[in-house]
Design a protein around this motif. Structure first.
Motif, PDB file in Angstrom:
ATOM      1  N   GLY A 135      -6.682 -18.947  -1.357  1.00 41.92           N
ATOM      2  CA  GLY A 135      -7.816 -18.819  -2.083  1.00 41.92           C
ATOM      3  C   GLY A 135      -8.622 -17.600  -1.913  1.00 41.92           C
ATOM      4  N   ALA A 136      -7.886 -16.532  -1.394  1.00 47.16           N
ATOM      5  CA  ALA A 136      -8.497 -15.200  -0.994  1.00 47.16           C
ATOM      6  C   ALA A 136      -8.637 -14.198  -2.233  1.00 47.16           C
ATOM      7  CB  ALA A 136      -7.641 -14.359  -0.045  1.00 47.16           C
ATOM      8  N   ASN A 137      -9.587 -13.505  -2.349  1.00 51.85           N
ATOM      9  CA  ASN A 137      -9.840 -12.380  -3.420  1.00 51.85           C
ATOM     10  C   ASN A 137      -8.711 -11.595  -3.289  1.00 51.85           C
ATOM     11  OD1 ASN A 137     -12.769 -13.407  -2.156  1.00 51.85           O
ATOM     12  ND2 ASN A 137     -12.968 -13.000  -4.522  1.00 51.85           N
ATOM     13  N   LEU A 138      -8.153 -10.881  -2.065  1.00 57.22           N
ATOM     14  CA  LEU A 138      -7.496  -9.840  -2.003  1.00 57.22           C
ATOM     15  C   LEU A 138      -6.495 -10.143  -0.909  1.00 57.22           C
ATOM     16  CD1 LEU A 138      -9.287  -6.672  -1.691  1.00 57.22           C
ATOM     17  CD2 LEU A 138      -7.494  -7.152  -3.279  1.00 57.22           C
ATOM     18  N   ASN A 139      -5.204 -10.232  -1.405  1.00 54.84           N
ATOM     19  CA  ASN A 139      -4.106 -10.507  -0.244  1.00 54.84           C
ATOM     20  C   ASN A 139      -3.545  -9.047  -0.106  1.00 54.84           C
ATOM     21  OD1 ASN A 139      -3.749 -13.294  -0.393  1.00 54.84           O
ATOM     22  ND2 ASN A 139      -3.535 -13.143  -2.275  1.00 54.84           N
ATOM     23  N   ILE A 140      -3.614  -8.762   1.470  1.00 58.72           N
ATOM     24  CA  ILE A 140      -3.456  -7.201   1.772  1.00 58.72           C
ATOM     25  C   ILE A 140      -2.447  -7.458   3.035  1.00 58.72           C
ATOM     26  CG2 ILE A 140      -3.809  -5.241   2.999  1.00 58.72           C
ATOM     27  CD1 ILE A 140      -6.712  -5.488   1.793  1.00 58.72           C
ATOM     28  N   VAL A 141      -1.007  -6.634   2.773  1.00 60.59           N
ATOM     29  CA  VAL A 141       0.041  -6.768   3.867  1.00 60.59           C
ATOM     30  C   VAL A 141      -0.056  -5.452   4.491  1.00 60.59           C
ATOM     31  CG1 VAL A 141       2.325  -6.710   4.156  1.00 60.59           C
ATOM     32  CG2 VAL A 141       1.615  -8.091   2.257  1.00 60.59           C
ATOM     33  N   LEU A 142       0.028  -5.539   5.861  1.00 61.92           N
ATOM     34  CA  LEU A 142       0.162  -4.324   6.571  1.00 61.92           C
ATOM     35  C   LEU A 142       1.697  -4.150   6.973  1.00 61.92           C
ATOM     36  CD1 LEU A 142      -3.041  -5.152   7.181  1.00 61.92           C
ATOM     37  CD2 LEU A 142      -2.957  -4.218   9.441  1.00 61.92           C
ATOM     38  N   LEU A 143       1.925  -2.674   7.345  1.00 62.99           N
ATOM     39  CA  LEU A 143       3.176  -2.391   7.608  1.00 62.99           C
ATOM     40  C   LEU A 143       2.928  -1.188   8.572  1.00 62.99           C
ATOM     41  CD1 LEU A 143       6.416  -2.315   7.551  1.00 62.99           C
ATOM     42  CD2 LEU A 143       6.339  -0.904   5.315  1.00 62.99           C
ATOM     43  N   SER A 144       3.470  -1.376   9.757  1.00 64.76           N
ATOM     44  CA  SER A 144       3.125  -0.263  10.972  1.00 64.76           C
ATOM     45  C   SER A 144       4.237   0.473  11.092  1.00 64.76           C
ATOM     46  CB  SER A 144       2.740  -1.152  12.262  1.00 64.76           C
ATOM     47  OG  SER A 144       3.884  -1.612  12.788  1.00 64.76           O
ATOM     48  N   THR A 145       4.027   1.708  11.408  1.00 63.25           N
ATOM     49  CA  THR A 145       5.060   2.860  11.182  1.00 63.25           C
ATOM     50  C   THR A 145       6.004   2.551  12.396  1.00 63.25           C
ATOM     51  OG1 THR A 145       3.704   4.034  12.924  1.00 63.25           O
ATOM     52  CG2 THR A 145       3.713   4.597  10.397  1.00 63.25           C
ATOM     53  N   PHE A 159       5.522  -8.863   0.020  1.00 60.65           N
ATOM     54  CA  PHE A 159       4.955  -7.763  -0.745  1.00 60.65           C
ATOM     55  C   PHE A 159       4.718  -7.863  -2.121  1.00 60.65           C
ATOM     56  CE2 PHE A 159       6.676  -5.921   3.302  1.00 60.65           C
ATOM     57  CZ  PHE A 159       5.778  -4.896   3.166  1.00 60.65           C
ATOM     58  N   LEU A 160       5.254  -9.092  -2.595  1.00 62.86           N
ATOM     59  CA  LEU A 160       4.947  -9.159  -3.837  1.00 62.86           C
ATOM     60  C   LEU A 160       3.800 -10.109  -4.185  1.00 62.86           C
ATOM     61  CD1 LEU A 160       8.677 -10.694  -5.182  1.00 62.86           C
ATOM     62  CD2 LEU A 160       7.317  -8.848  -6.199  1.00 62.86           C
ATOM     63  N   CYS A 161       3.376 -10.631  -2.832  1.00 61.97           N
ATOM     64  CA  CYS A 161       2.236 -11.152  -3.228  1.00 61.97           C
ATOM     65  C   CYS A 161       0.702 -10.383  -2.771  1.00 61.97           C
ATOM     66  CB  CYS A 161       1.794 -12.434  -2.448  1.00 61.97           C
ATOM     67  SG  CYS A 161       1.874 -12.149  -0.588  1.00 61.97           S
ATOM     68  N   ALA A 162       1.168  -9.136  -2.230  1.00 62.25           N
ATOM     69  CA  ALA A 162       0.137  -8.044  -2.007  1.00 62.25           C
ATOM     70  C   ALA A 162      -0.739  -7.548  -3.030  1.00 62.25           C
ATOM     71  CB  ALA A 162       0.986  -6.917  -1.256  1.00 62.25           C
ATOM     72  N   ASP A 163      -1.891  -7.241  -3.003  1.00 65.35           N
ATOM     73  CA  ASP A 163      -2.855  -6.679  -3.912  1.00 65.35           C
ATOM     74  C   ASP A 163      -2.939  -5.367  -3.448  1.00 65.35           C
ATOM     75  OD1 ASP A 163      -3.787  -8.933  -5.712  1.00 65.35           O
ATOM     76  OD2 ASP A 163      -4.413  -9.704  -3.768  1.00 65.35           O
ATOM     77  N   ALA A 164      -2.798  -5.049  -2.195  1.00 66.12           N
ATOM     78  CA  ALA A 164      -2.557  -3.645  -1.589  1.00 66.12           C
ATOM     79  C   ALA A 164      -1.755  -3.671  -0.417  1.00 66.12           C
ATOM     80  CB  ALA A 164      -4.060  -3.005  -1.338  1.00 66.12           C
ATOM     81  N   VAL A 165      -1.145  -2.504  -0.033  1.00 65.35           N
ATOM     82  CA  VAL A 165      -0.335  -2.170   1.327  1.00 65.35           C
ATOM     83  C   VAL A 165      -1.131  -1.367   2.061  1.00 65.35           C
ATOM     84  CG1 VAL A 165       1.952  -1.551   2.165  1.00 65.35           C
ATOM     85  CG2 VAL A 165       1.764  -3.258   0.217  1.00 65.35           C
ATOM     86  N   VAL A 166      -1.014  -1.703   3.508  1.00 64.37           N
ATOM     87  CA  VAL A 166      -1.588  -0.822   4.244  1.00 64.37           C
ATOM     88  C   VAL A 166      -0.610  -0.314   5.334  1.00 64.37           C
ATOM     89  CG1 VAL A 166      -3.198  -0.392   6.426  1.00 64.37           C
ATOM     90  CG2 VAL A 166      -3.984  -1.642   4.394  1.00 64.37           C
ATOM     91  N   ILE A 167      -0.229   1.234   5.446  1.00 61.80           N
ATOM     92  CA  ILE A 167       0.553   1.526   6.387  1.00 61.80           C
ATOM     93  C   ILE A 167      -0.370   1.650   7.818  1.00 61.80           C
ATOM     94  CG2 ILE A 167       2.275   3.364   7.183  1.00 61.80           C
ATOM     95  CD1 ILE A 167       2.954   3.530   4.099  1.00 61.80           C
ATOM     96  N   GLN A 184       6.930   3.703  -1.026  1.00 61.30           N
ATOM     97  CA  GLN A 184       6.317   3.750  -2.432  1.00 61.30           C
ATOM     98  C   GLN A 184       7.514   3.388  -3.500  1.00 61.30           C
ATOM     99  OE1 GLN A 184       5.046   7.880  -1.807  1.00 61.30           O
ATOM    100  NE2 GLN A 184       2.772   7.182  -2.332  1.00 61.30           N
ATOM    101  N   GLU A 185       8.875   3.974  -3.071  1.00 59.86           N
ATOM    102  CA  GLU A 185       9.846   3.597  -3.846  1.00 59.86           C
ATOM    103  C   GLU A 185      10.200   2.204  -3.824  1.00 59.86           C
ATOM    104  OE1 GLU A 185      14.487   5.052  -3.854  1.00 59.86           O
ATOM    105  OE2 GLU A 185      13.005   6.415  -3.098  1.00 59.86           O
ATOM    106  N   ASP A 186      10.068   1.652  -2.889  1.00 58.67           N
ATOM    107  CA  ASP A 186      10.701   0.207  -2.807  1.00 58.67           C
ATOM    108  C   ASP A 186       9.594  -0.616  -3.310  1.00 58.67           C
ATOM    109  OD1 ASP A 186      12.944   0.941  -1.385  1.00 58.67           O
ATOM    110  OD2 ASP A 186      12.176   0.366   0.505  1.00 58.67           O
ATOM    111  N   LEU A 187       8.396  -0.313  -3.226  1.00 59.46           N
ATOM    112  CA  LEU A 187       7.297  -0.957  -3.983  1.00 59.46           C
ATOM    113  C   LEU A 187       7.375  -1.098  -5.523  1.00 59.46           C
ATOM    114  CD1 LEU A 187       4.160  -0.272  -1.951  1.00 59.46           C
ATOM    115  CD2 LEU A 187       5.225  -2.371  -2.431  1.00 59.46           C
ATOM    116  N   ALA A 188       7.903   0.285  -6.020  1.00 59.27           N
ATOM    117  CA  ALA A 188       7.956   0.540  -7.588  1.00 59.27           C
ATOM    118  C   ALA A 188       9.258  -0.400  -7.929  1.00 59.27           C
ATOM    119  CB  ALA A 188       8.319   1.861  -7.727  1.00 59.27           C
ATOM    120  N   LYS A 189      10.264  -0.626  -7.082  1.00 59.26           N
ATOM    121  CA  LYS A 189      11.507  -1.203  -7.378  1.00 59.26           C
ATOM    122  C   LYS A 189      10.982  -3.041  -7.552  1.00 59.26           C
ATOM    123  CE  LYS A 189      14.936   1.342  -5.284  1.00 59.26           C
ATOM    124  NZ  LYS A 189      15.999   1.583  -4.370  1.00 59.26           N
ATOM    125  N   LEU A 190      10.038  -3.270  -6.794  1.00 55.14           N
ATOM    126  CA  LEU A 190       9.324  -4.869  -7.142  1.00 55.14           C
ATOM    127  C   LEU A 190       8.369  -4.571  -8.139  1.00 55.14           C
ATOM    128  CD1 LEU A 190       8.753  -5.819  -3.212  1.00 55.14           C
ATOM    129  CD2 LEU A 190      10.808  -6.184  -4.712  1.00 55.14           C
TER     130      LEU A 190
END
Length: 228
Positions: A135-145, A159-167, A184-190
């Motif tokens: 029920g969250a307003n925002l779903n954020i996925v973290l991806l560490s280097t 990543f399809l359910c993310a409203d934003a991605v954090v590196i 960025q390229e892979d997110l664009a493919k999705l």
């Protein structure tokens, strides 16, 4: 004379028990004027460190629901900063569910007043949390280097359910030869045209930029349109 067979097309999605509770939670959040952010990632990506940085710099007024298989260490870490944090220990479950959040809300209220923001720090996992609406307003996925820049297409569901991605741990991009452009390229493919943030606990400006984004989304009364 034979009775003709009738076929009925079911066009409406039948909500699961979790979905129904998630809908109820949206109403509760709205009533309490609480903007809820669901943080998802693999273990060790820096979710708690991110929240510690926000608390240390006093960038947001927030409460936290923590999810881990065992221990209350993350809630204790945030408690040292005066954050109202409640720990859910899931045992063997690799995700949080809406009913767990509903129950945890009661405990948070008993511990103190709910703040204008609430973070749900989901169990560290890049698979299971993507299937459960909280029920969250925002779903954020973290991806560490240190995890590498190839995870978006390896774990597309989350990543399809993310409203934003954090590196996260962005100060180590060069150390691990992490290619932001690949993400960025892979997110664009999705077909995910979503905000991408590079955050480091050592860079206060990056935390400030992220929190400005969250405040803007709250002012917009943003509610994620993703269907889990």
């Amino acid at each position: 004379m034979e009775t003709p067979h009738l076929s009925v097309e079911v066009g409406q999605r039948i909500l699961s028990k979790n979905d129904k509770v998630a809908m109820e939670l949206r109403g509760i959040y709205a009533k309490d004027n609480v903007f809820v952010v669901n943080l998802m990632s693999s273990p060790g990506s820096g979710k708690t460190t991110l929240l510690e940085g926000i608390a240390r710099e006093k960038l947001l007024n927030f409460s936290v629901i923590e999810g881990d298989l065992q221990t209350n260490r993350d809630a204790e870490r945030l408690g040292k900063f005066g954050i109202n944090a409640y720990q859910i220990t899931t045992g063997n479950a690799c995700h949080l569910e809406a009913l767990m959040i509903k129950d945890a809300l009661g405990h948070l209220r008993n511990q103190g007043e709910l703040k204008e923001f609430m973070f749900i720090e989901n169990v560290g996992n890049l698979v299971c949390p993507a299937s459960y609406d909280l029920g969250a307003n925002l779903n954020i996925v973290l991806l560490s280097t240190p995890e590498g820049d190839d995870k978006v297409l390896k774990y597309p569901t989350i990543f399809l359910c993310a409203d934003a991605v954090v590196i996260s741990k962005a100060d180590l991009v060069d150390v691990f030869n992490f290619k932001v452009a690949q993400v960025q390229e892979d997110l664009a493919k999705l077909k995910r045209e979503i905000p991408l943030f590079l955050l480091s606990s050592k860079n206060v400006e990056s935390l400030q930029e992220f929190c400005v984004f969250l405040k803007q989304k709250k002012e917009q009364n943003y509610v994620s349109s993703h269907t889990f």
